[in-house]
Design an enzyme around this catalytic site. Sequence first.
Site, PDB file in Angstrom:
ATOM      1  N   ASP A   9       0.872  -1.167   0.000  1.00  8.33           N
ATOM      2  CA  ASP A   9       0.000   0.000   0.000  1.00  8.33           C
ATOM      3  C   ASP A   9       0.916   1.226   0.000  1.00  8.33           C
ATOM      4  O   ASP A   9       2.127   1.106   0.240  1.00  8.33           O
ATOM      5  CB  ASP A   9      -0.896  -0.023   1.238  1.00  8.33           C
ATOM      6  CG  ASP A   9      -1.839   1.167   1.314  1.00  8.33           C
ATOM      7  OD1 ASP A   9      -2.362   1.585   0.269  1.00  8.33           O
ATOM      8  OD2 ASP A   9      -2.038   1.686   2.422  1.00  8.33           O
ATOM      9  N   LEU A  10       0.376   2.397  -0.243  1.00  6.45           N
ATOM     10  CA  LEU A  10       1.198   3.614  -0.299  1.00  6.45           C
ATOM     11  C   LEU A  10       1.093   4.438   0.981  1.00  6.45           C
ATOM     12  O   LEU A  10       2.037   4.527   1.766  1.00  6.45           O
ATOM     13  CB  LEU A  10       0.785   4.470  -1.498  1.00  6.45           C
ATOM     14  CG  LEU A  10       1.547   5.786  -1.679  1.00  6.45           C
ATOM     15  CD1 LEU A  10       3.015   5.529  -2.004  1.00  6.45           C
ATOM     16  CD2 LEU A  10       0.906   6.643  -2.763  1.00  6.45           C
ATOM     17  N   ASP A  11      -0.087   5.011   1.211  1.00  5.44           N
ATOM     18  CA  ASP A  11      -0.272   5.923   2.345  1.00  5.44           C
ATOM     19  C   ASP A  11      -0.158   5.174   3.669  1.00  5.44           C
ATOM     20  O   ASP A  11      -0.883   4.210   3.905  1.00  5.44           O
ATOM     21  CB  ASP A  11      -1.639   6.606   2.267  1.00  5.44           C
ATOM     22  CG  ASP A  11      -1.810   7.437   1.002  1.00  5.44           C
ATOM     23  OD1 ASP A  11      -0.789   7.755   0.384  1.00  5.44           O
ATOM     24  OD2 ASP A  11      -2.953   7.748   0.645  1.00  5.44           O
ATOM     25  N   LYS A  45      -9.166   6.001   6.183  1.00  2.91           N
ATOM     26  CA  LYS A  45      -8.020   5.155   5.831  1.00  2.91           C
ATOM     27  C   LYS A  45      -8.430   4.064   4.841  1.00  2.91           C
ATOM     28  O   LYS A  45      -9.352   3.296   5.091  1.00  2.91           O
ATOM     29  CB  LYS A  45      -7.430   4.509   7.093  1.00  2.91           C
ATOM     30  CG  LYS A  45      -6.404   5.386   7.791  1.00  2.91           C
ATOM     31  CD  LYS A  45      -5.620   4.577   8.814  1.00  2.91           C
ATOM     32  CE  LYS A  45      -4.462   5.385   9.371  1.00  2.91           C
ATOM     33  NZ  LYS A  45      -3.684   4.592  10.344  1.00  2.91           N
ATOM     34  N   GLY A  46      -7.719   4.006   3.724  1.00  2.04           N
ATOM     35  CA  GLY A  46      -7.965   2.972   2.733  1.00  2.04           C
ATOM     36  C   GLY A  46      -9.251   3.130   1.956  1.00  2.04           C
ATOM     37  O   GLY A  46      -9.695   2.204   1.270  1.00  2.04           O
ATOM     38  N   ARG A  49     -11.629   8.440  -2.632  1.00  2.00           N
ATOM     39  CA  ARG A  49     -11.898   9.870  -2.459  1.00  2.00           C
ATOM     40  C   ARG A  49     -13.404  10.156  -2.470  1.00  2.00           C
ATOM     41  O   ARG A  49     -13.899  10.950  -1.673  1.00  2.00           O
ATOM     42  CB  ARG A  49     -11.211  10.672  -3.573  1.00  2.00           C
ATOM     43  CG  ARG A  49     -11.188  12.174  -3.327  1.00  2.00           C
ATOM     44  CD  ARG A  49     -10.718  12.943  -4.541  1.00  2.00           C
ATOM     45  NE  ARG A  49      -9.545  12.321  -5.150  1.00  2.00           N
ATOM     46  CZ  ARG A  49      -9.130  12.567  -6.386  1.00  2.00           C
ATOM     47  NH1 ARG A  49      -9.819  13.401  -7.151  1.00  2.00           N
ATOM     48  NH2 ARG A  49      -8.053  12.001  -6.874  1.00  2.00           N
ATOM     49  N   SER A 114      -2.779   0.642  -4.280  1.00  2.00           N
ATOM     50  CA  SER A 114      -3.225   1.788  -3.486  1.00  2.00           C
ATOM     51  C   SER A 114      -4.523   2.370  -4.015  1.00  2.00           C
ATOM     52  O   SER A 114      -4.773   2.370  -5.219  1.00  2.00           O
ATOM     53  CB  SER A 114      -2.138   2.869  -3.501  1.00  2.00           C
ATOM     54  OG  SER A 114      -2.601   4.069  -2.934  1.00  2.00           O
ATOM     55  N   ALA A 115      -5.322   2.906  -3.097  1.00  2.00           N
ATOM     56  CA  ALA A 115      -6.548   3.609  -3.491  1.00  2.00           C
ATOM     57  C   ALA A 115      -6.244   4.996  -4.038  1.00  2.00           C
ATOM     58  O   ALA A 115      -7.079   5.622  -4.681  1.00  2.00           O
ATOM     59  CB  ALA A 115      -7.486   3.720  -2.295  1.00  2.00           C
ATOM     60  N   SER A 116      -5.024   5.482  -3.791  1.00  2.00           N
ATOM     61  CA  SER A 116      -4.654   6.835  -4.222  1.00  2.00           C
ATOM     62  C   SER A 116      -4.629   6.952  -5.737  1.00  2.00           C
ATOM     63  O   SER A 116      -4.138   6.068  -6.434  1.00  2.00           O
ATOM     64  CB  SER A 116      -3.265   7.186  -3.670  1.00  2.00           C
ATOM     65  OG  SER A 116      -2.806   8.402  -4.230  1.00  2.00           O
ATOM     66  N   ASN A 118      -3.024   9.431  -6.969  1.00  2.00           N
ATOM     67  CA  ASN A 118      -1.799  10.215  -7.157  1.00  2.00           C
ATOM     68  C   ASN A 118      -0.551   9.399  -6.830  1.00  2.00           C
ATOM     69  O   ASN A 118       0.503   9.955  -6.532  1.00  2.00           O
ATOM     70  CB  ASN A 118      -1.849  11.458  -6.265  1.00  2.00           C
ATOM     71  CG  ASN A 118      -3.064  12.316  -6.557  1.00  2.00           C
ATOM     72  OD1 ASN A 118      -3.205  12.858  -7.645  1.00  2.00           O
ATOM     73  ND2 ASN A 118      -3.963  12.440  -5.592  1.00  2.00           N
ATOM     74  N   ASP A 170      -1.667  -0.677   6.138  1.00  2.00           N
ATOM     75  CA  ASP A 170      -1.799   0.016   7.427  1.00  2.00           C
ATOM     76  C   ASP A 170      -3.252   0.255   7.806  1.00  2.00           C
ATOM     77  O   ASP A 170      -3.522   0.845   8.856  1.00  2.00           O
ATOM     78  CB  ASP A 170      -1.067   1.361   7.395  1.00  2.00           C
ATOM     79  CG  ASP A 170      -1.835   2.424   6.619  1.00  2.00           C
ATOM     80  OD1 ASP A 170      -2.349   2.095   5.515  1.00  2.00           O
ATOM     81  OD2 ASP A 170      -1.932   3.558   7.090  1.00  2.00           O
TER      82      ASP A 170
END
Length: 218
Positions: A9-11, A45-46, A49, A114-116, A118, A170
């Site tokens: 994952d990223l964030d 979290k996760g 947007r 990741s859900a991001s 960006n 996370d």
Amino acid sequence: MSISAFIFDLDGVIVDTAKYHYLAWRKLANELGFEFTKEQNELFKGVSRKRCLEILLDIGGITATQDQFDKWMVEKNEDYLEYIEKMDESEILPDVPKVLDFLKERNIPIALGSASKNARPILEKVHLLSYFDAIVDGNDVTKAKPDPEVFLIAARKLKTAPEKCLVFEDAVAGIQAANNAKMLSVGIGHPDILSEAQYNFKDFTEMSIKFLTGLISK
């Protein structure tokens, strides 16, 4: 069965961009006339947007037209992008490069899940993009975690069976998504919160090379 591929994952795992998401969401909440706390931010979290904005509006008791909703989505993202524009290698969480180097030296496939939306620009900013053999982000999926879609796509891109993949996460929804994908889940964060993970570490400084070696040599 030994692990053949690793998905991050990223964030909150590679970099801590959650603080920038929080600042951007808080700014929007303040503009809409209500407060948004760090505790409430834990609900995000996760989460995609779109879903985050739905939760935010519920918190504020605000009803929006589709045009307003779309406008606020864009506004929040523009504020967030302003924050991440200033990111550099100092934003990488402790010992993440140690783990990435260990995997890369052994030619083990690595993906981002990741859900991001960006993810790529963030990885470029912190100079980690070259480590990843595949990137799956919010632009590639239609279902949010805990649906396993993001991780299953990553496994396909790495040409690896899901049960031979490990996921670092996370967020509770991320751990659930990894488990739903029948992958080995490793929680990065508080073990009480990430109790559904097969393994837990506060951060990568707690994770030994011996642990990683054991996973890939079984």
